[in-house]
Design a protein around this motif. Structure first.
Motif, PDB file in Angstrom:
ATOM      1  N   SER A  91     -16.985  -1.223  -6.193  1.00 14.59           N
ATOM      2  CA  SER A  91     -16.183   0.000  -6.148  1.00 14.59           C
ATOM      3  C   SER A  91     -16.639   0.926  -5.027  1.00 14.59           C
ATOM      4  CB  SER A  91     -16.273   0.712  -7.502  1.00 14.59           C
ATOM      5  OG  SER A  91     -15.558   1.920  -7.490  1.00 14.59           O
ATOM      6  N   GLU A 119       0.857  -1.180   0.000  1.00 15.69           N
ATOM      7  CA  GLU A 119       0.000   0.000   0.000  1.00 15.69           C
ATOM      8  C   GLU A 119       0.895   1.233   0.000  1.00 15.69           C
ATOM      9  OE1 GLU A 119      -4.015   1.067   2.278  1.00 15.69           O
ATOM     10  OE2 GLU A 119      -2.253   1.189   3.592  1.00 15.69           O
ATOM     11  N   ASN A 127      -7.406   3.748  -3.519  1.00 14.64           N
ATOM     12  CA  ASN A 127      -8.415   3.625  -2.466  1.00 14.64           C
ATOM     13  C   ASN A 127      -8.515   4.843  -1.545  1.00 14.64           C
ATOM     14  OD1 ASN A 127      -5.931   3.168  -1.264  1.00 14.64           O
ATOM     15  ND2 ASN A 127      -6.680   1.592   0.115  1.00 14.64           N
ATOM     16  N   SER A 128      -7.767   5.911  -1.834  1.00 23.41           N
ATOM     17  CA  SER A 128      -7.914   7.121  -1.034  1.00 23.41           C
ATOM     18  C   SER A 128      -7.390   8.318  -1.810  1.00 23.41           C
ATOM     19  CB  SER A 128      -7.151   6.988   0.296  1.00 23.41           C
ATOM     20  OG  SER A 128      -7.250   8.182   1.052  1.00 23.41           O
ATOM     21  N   THR A 171      -8.546  -4.526  -0.205  1.00 21.94           N
ATOM     22  CA  THR A 171      -8.616  -3.589  -1.333  1.00 21.94           C
ATOM     23  C   THR A 171      -8.197  -4.259  -2.630  1.00 21.94           C
ATOM     24  OG1 THR A 171      -8.169  -1.706   0.120  1.00 21.94           O
ATOM     25  CG2 THR A 171      -7.738  -1.409  -2.230  1.00 21.94           C
ATOM     26  N   TYR A 222     -15.873  -0.706  -1.378  1.00 26.77           N
ATOM     27  CA  TYR A 222     -14.476  -0.711  -0.941  1.00 26.77           C
ATOM     28  C   TYR A 222     -13.747   0.585  -1.284  1.00 26.77           C
ATOM     29  CZ  TYR A 222     -15.371  -5.587   0.030  1.00 26.77           C
ATOM     30  OH  TYR A 222     -15.889  -6.767   0.536  1.00 26.77           O
ATOM     31  N   GLN A 223     -14.497   1.567  -1.830  1.00 32.59           N
ATOM     32  CA  GLN A 223     -13.963   2.894  -2.122  1.00 32.59           C
ATOM     33  C   GLN A 223     -12.692   2.825  -2.973  1.00 32.59           C
ATOM     34  OE1 GLN A 223     -15.200   6.401  -1.076  1.00 32.59           O
ATOM     35  NE2 GLN A 223     -16.804   4.950  -1.607  1.00 32.59           N
ATOM     36  N   ILE A 224     -12.813   2.128  -4.116  1.00 33.95           N
ATOM     37  CA  ILE A 224     -11.728   2.073  -5.088  1.00 33.95           C
ATOM     38  C   ILE A 224     -12.279   2.508  -6.445  1.00 33.95           C
ATOM     39  CG2 ILE A 224     -10.352   0.298  -3.932  1.00 33.95           C
ATOM     40  CD1 ILE A 224     -11.625  -1.795  -5.686  1.00 33.95           C
ATOM     41  N   LYS A 228     -10.315  -5.240  -6.117  1.00 34.92           N
ATOM     42  CA  LYS A 228      -9.858  -4.820  -7.444  1.00 34.92           C
ATOM     43  C   LYS A 228      -9.772  -6.012  -8.393  1.00 34.92           C
ATOM     44  CE  LYS A 228      -8.106  -1.878 -10.429  1.00 34.92           C
ATOM     45  NZ  LYS A 228      -8.864  -0.710 -10.930  1.00 34.92           N
ATOM     46  N   TYR A 281      -2.775   4.035  -2.903  1.00 37.79           N
ATOM     47  CA  TYR A 281      -3.180   2.919  -3.757  1.00 37.79           C
ATOM     48  C   TYR A 281      -2.517   1.628  -3.281  1.00 37.79           C
ATOM     49  CZ  TYR A 281       1.359   3.763  -6.039  1.00 37.79           C
ATOM     50  OH  TYR A 281       2.695   3.944  -6.298  1.00 37.79           O
ATOM     51  N   ALA A 304      -5.073  -0.513  -7.296  1.00 36.69           N
ATOM     52  CA  ALA A 304      -6.363  -0.116  -6.735  1.00 36.69           C
ATOM     53  C   ALA A 304      -6.184   1.191  -5.970  1.00 36.69           C
ATOM     54  CB  ALA A 304      -6.897  -1.205  -5.813  1.00 36.69           C
TER      55      ALA A 304
END
Length: 894
Positions: free
Chosen positions: A566, A31, A61-62, A537, A569-571, A541, A125, A59
């Motif tokens: 998506s 990550e 993710n933030s 995450t 999992y906020q990706i 993906k 990511y 992926a």
């Protein structure tokens, strides 16, 4: 590729003053959190775009940012909603950001970056890491992330930075946390400036401090392990306080097989599948030849080898693969040196099917090396085909300016590897691909989850062969209550010394010599992770990727499922984006006026040189007879816009209409970028009218709507292209420059004849292939005289072209005149083929005939001077609610 923050109007980099990189590495998954600080040193607000090159497999993710003293957090929403909120915010003078995923890169649009402030942008990511040949985990940071010309000393600094972002110091800092599993040996780096310490009982901390404001080379961290081949199970759980109803935990199985030496044989069947279509002309075909020659240098004599060239048709150098002895090697090298881009269109499905149906050499693995620019017409059919045959054939792909979906998709579906080459890295990349291909593999892989079998959502759903010294990761989602229940039973069974039932996993495979191999993994030895979302995450993906690959041609059928994963999992995905809006921004009544004045001031140069958000960056066109492009929406047209052109079929009674939608400035469609190919059946091909309209509607969100209207036959076809493959800014600039350099007539000039010049060679090849096609019985003893006349006419045209320098590049009307007699001779053959297409129940036969594009192509009906009076007639059929005209619906045939 440029990295960083740019002024949208002029592509000028915004000063970068600091970078902070934090990473957490768990086995082969990492990550990464990147925070960059920029300054707006201008005395006016800016519209900006932030670009960051990432493999599409990562992926994101933030996403969060701070502008001045204001902090904003990104939230993943559906594209339509995200775009709507972004546009509304900008219109109201609010600061907003929109992060979207675009074919191998991520872009953040930043509206209203205030003057005299600095901005922090943070992206997080998750990515799968590659091993080196020793099985060590390798973590890299590209040096391009900190280009020297961006960095500068800050002129001012925010007094307060939000706790979620933290303050970034000048220069570059890198902090990496590495999970301290029992298998961890040591950590090394190509940098002498790292500091290693124990961060906690679970993690080691590796730090790099670099005050010189740039990375001289890629930062590389090598994590050595005591036993690289030791398989591991990781279980990642949420915090107890965060558990929701039906909460799912993530499982990761990490494998790095090392096949015993006695099972190792450096023998393989290597087949090079070479794209020789028209789009490969110029540097591309030369790079391809260089790749092939490098590969032949490294190929062992114990291998079998062959070359299959493809375009509109395909041909093999040998009937079957031959041993790479000195004589055959010389024959192959001589053949490679004569290769040219002379195979017309780009049909990859047929040659791949031919190769996959060939009889295999016993106990010799078959490896396909596909060299292409990725501009093929049958992407989904190809992906489905290789995936069905992945048990015994592995594909390696080597791309040049290629479609990421095709090049990576083929390799991923078969357990191979994909690389993208240019002049600087050809040798290294080709040698690495050959080395990978010669590795032995475990085949016929079966994974049993034991008592978890019916409770796990697995990705990838189908396991490809495990190759020697290649990492392989399998993910799974399982509900927390089921996982806890089964593991508790396992603990009780262990305490009572009961051996049944089995609570472990079992992997069954065949060794290269055919002997069976069983690998057993016990959940009792799994590694548990708390307070982490790294594995979860990446598992999400991978599930999204499986849905995209399995439903490439009908992606709308799984759009809801992809959006659900998506959002949960906020990706990001192709259907979702991060949207961040600071609704507390100070709104100025002079915002619009300021932006207008600033733009006017910055645009003292010719505005045709600028890439603006509200104009089309490239011309959108369709390919027509003889392969030249017909423009519909010109470059720098303000959007939203609607344009239409009237066309006609090339031949009478044409049962299908084929055309490709392209963007680019070149005369030839093959030199432009393909957005979508259409094959439309005509409801009444015998109609007296061969005239129809093609219209393009580009809305404010750059979503392209294509409409085909055949009014005389009461027929309409509509298609929306929400996420077409887009070129990078560098590719757009190069395409425009190439147009000026190679196709000066394609650049509008009112003082000159702007009709493009075209080359007729490829259509002659297409016709010759047709009359020689062994699959189509077009001639018998009664019409051999016709075949002779056709061949003689082809020869006459070729001689005329080769002997007369003036007509080597002719205009459309000149070509039509040259081909008039040939097309007249072909009429009975064309009529016969049309009859087969209409009546045949053999879809394979129909598709084969459809591959001869010239039979189903189109041509413009009107000259440029007449076109403007015809385009308005289409609009009644593009959504006018007042029209009473109705059309039957038809399905697109790909």
């Amino acid at each position: 590729m440029s990295f960083g923050l740019f002024n949208t109007a002029e592509e000028i980099p915004i000063p970068l003053t600091g970078i902070q990189i934090k990473a957490k590495i768990i086995d082969f998954v990492g990550e990464v959190e990147i925070t960059q600080r920029y300054q707006n040193i201008n005395n006016y607000p800016l519209e900006c775009v932030y670009k960051f090159l990432l493999d599409q497999s990562v992926a994101v993710n933030s996403f969060q940012a701070q502008i001045g003293d204001r902090y904003i957090q990104g939230v993943v929403k559906k594209n339509e909603k995200a775009n709507e909120e972004y546009n509304d915010a900008i219109a109201q003078g609010e600061t907003a950001m929109l992060l979207s995923e675009k074919k191998g890169k991520f872009e953040v649009s930043i509206g209203n970056f205030p003057s005299g402030t600095e901005i922090y942008i943070q992206i997080k990511y998750v990515v799968e890491l590659e091993p080196n040949l020793n099985g060590d985990v390798v973590f890299k940071i590209p040096h391009q992330i900190a280009p020297l010309f961006h960095l500068r000393d800050p002129q001012f600094s925010s007094d307060h930075v939000h706790d979620s972002i933290q303050k970034v110091s000048n220069g570059i800092s890198i902090d990496v946390l590495v999970f301290k599993e029992q298998n961890l040996a040591e950590i090394e780096s190509n940098s002498l400036e790292i500091i290693t310490s124990d961060f906690s009982n679970e993690y080691k901390l590796i730090q790099l401090k670099n005050e010189c404001m740039k990375l001289e080379k890629d930062f590389e961290l090598v994590i050595k392990r005591k036993n690289p081949s030791f398989p591991r199970i990781w279980i990642e759980k949420e915090n107890e306080a965060q558990i929701e109803k039906d909460q799912e935990d993530a499982i990761m199985i990490s494998l790095y097989p090392i096949i015993p030496q006695q099972n190792f044989k450096e023998i393989s069947e290597i087949i090079f599948v070479v794209d020789q279509s028209g789009s490969m002309s110029g540097d591309r075909i030369e790079y391809t030849k260089l790749c092939l020659l490098k590969a032949m240098e490294k190929l062992p004599k114990s291998c079998f080898v062959n070359i299959v060239s493809f375009g509109s048709t395909y041909s093999a150098l040998f009937e079957k693969s031959v041993l790479n002895n000195d004589a055959n090697n010389k024959t192959i090298v001589d053949y490679i040196q004569k290769i040219s881009a002379n195979f017309g269109g780009t049909q990859l499905y047929s040659p791949l099917r031919f190769l996959l149906e060939l009889e295999k050499i016993p106990r010799v693995p078959r490896q396909l090396f596909i060299l292409t620019d990725g501009e093929i017409h049958d992407t989904q059919e190809v992906l489905n085909l290789v995936k069905r045959n992945s048990d015994f054939t592995r594909c390696f792909t080597i791309g040049q300016d290629a479609s990421y979906d095709l090049v990576s998709g083929i390799a991923q579906s078969t357990g191979g590897k994909s690389v993208f080459v240019d002049s600087s890295n050809i040798s290294q990349q080709v040698i690495q691909q050959i080395s990978r291909a010669l590795q032995p593999a475990l085949t016929k892989i079966q994974l049993s989850w034991g008592v978890f079998e019916n409770h796990v959502k697995q990705s990838p759903s189908k396991l490809t062969p495990f190759f020697n010294k290649e990492r392989y990761i399998v993910y799974g989602f399982i509900k927390r209550n089921i996982l806890d229940s089964i593991l508790n039973k396992q603990t009780q069974s262990a305490q009572l010394e009961q051996k049944e039932p089995s609570y472990g996993l079992k992997i069954i495979a065949d060794l290269p010599d055919g002997n069976p191999l069983t690998i057993e993994l016990d959940f009792q030895n799994s590694i548990s992770l708390e307070n982490s979302r790294v594995i979860k995450t990446m598992a999400a993906k991978r599930l999204i990727h499986d849905l995209e690959v399995d439903n490439f041609d009908s992606i709308e059928n799984v759009q809801t499922e992809i959006e659900s994963l998506s959002l949960k999992y906020q990706i990001t995905s192709q259907f979702t984006s991060f949207i961040a809006v600071d609704q507390n921004s100070e709104q100025s009544h002079e915002t619009e006026e300021m932006r207008y004045q600033n733009f006017s001031y910055q645009s003292s140069v010719d505005t045709s040189c600028l890439l603006l958000l509200d104009v089309t960056p490239l011309t959108q066109s369709v390919d027509t007879q003889f392969g030249f492009s017909k423009s519909i929406i010109s470059r720098n047209t303000t959007i939203p816009t609607r344009k239409a052109v009237t066309f006609q079929t090339c031949f009478d009674n044409q049962p299908f209409i084929k055309f490709g939608l392209f963007e680019g400035e070149r005369n030839f469609s093959a030199d432009n970028s393909l957005l979508k190919e259409f094959t439309i059946p005509r409801t009444k091909p015998e109609s007296q009218s061969n005239i129809f309209d093609i219209a393009l509607d580009l809305d404010a969100n750059s979503i392209l709507h294509v409409t085909f209207v055949d009014k005389a036959n009461n027929q309409v076809f509509k298609q929306t292209i929400p996420n077409p493959p887009r070129l990078t800014q560098e590719q757009i600039t190069k395409m425009v420059e190439d147009a000026y350099k190679f196709d000066p007539n394609s650049i509008p000039d009112p003082k000159k004849d702007s009709e493009p010049q075209i080359q007729p060679d490829f259509i002659l090849n297409n016709i010759q292939d047709l009359i020689d096609d062994p699959k189509l019985i077009l001639f018998d003893e009664n019409n051999q005289d016709l075949k002779s006349k056709i061949q003689e006419e082809i020869k006459l045209i070729r001689n005329d072209i080769s002997s007369n320098e003036r007509i080597k590049r002719m205009k459309r009307k000149e070509v039509e005149a040259k081909f008039e007699k040939l097309f007249e001779l072909l009429k009975p053959i064309i009529s016969k083929l049309y009859s087969i297409v209409v009546s045949s129940k053999d879809q394979e036969e129909v598709n084969h005939i459809l591959s001869y594009t010239f039979l189903f192509s189109i041509k413009p009906l009107f000259d440029e001077t007449q076109k403007q009076t015809q385009t308005t007639t289409i609009y009644n059929y593009m959504g006018n609610q007042n029209t009473n005209y109705s059309f039957p619906s038809i399905d697109e045939v790909d």
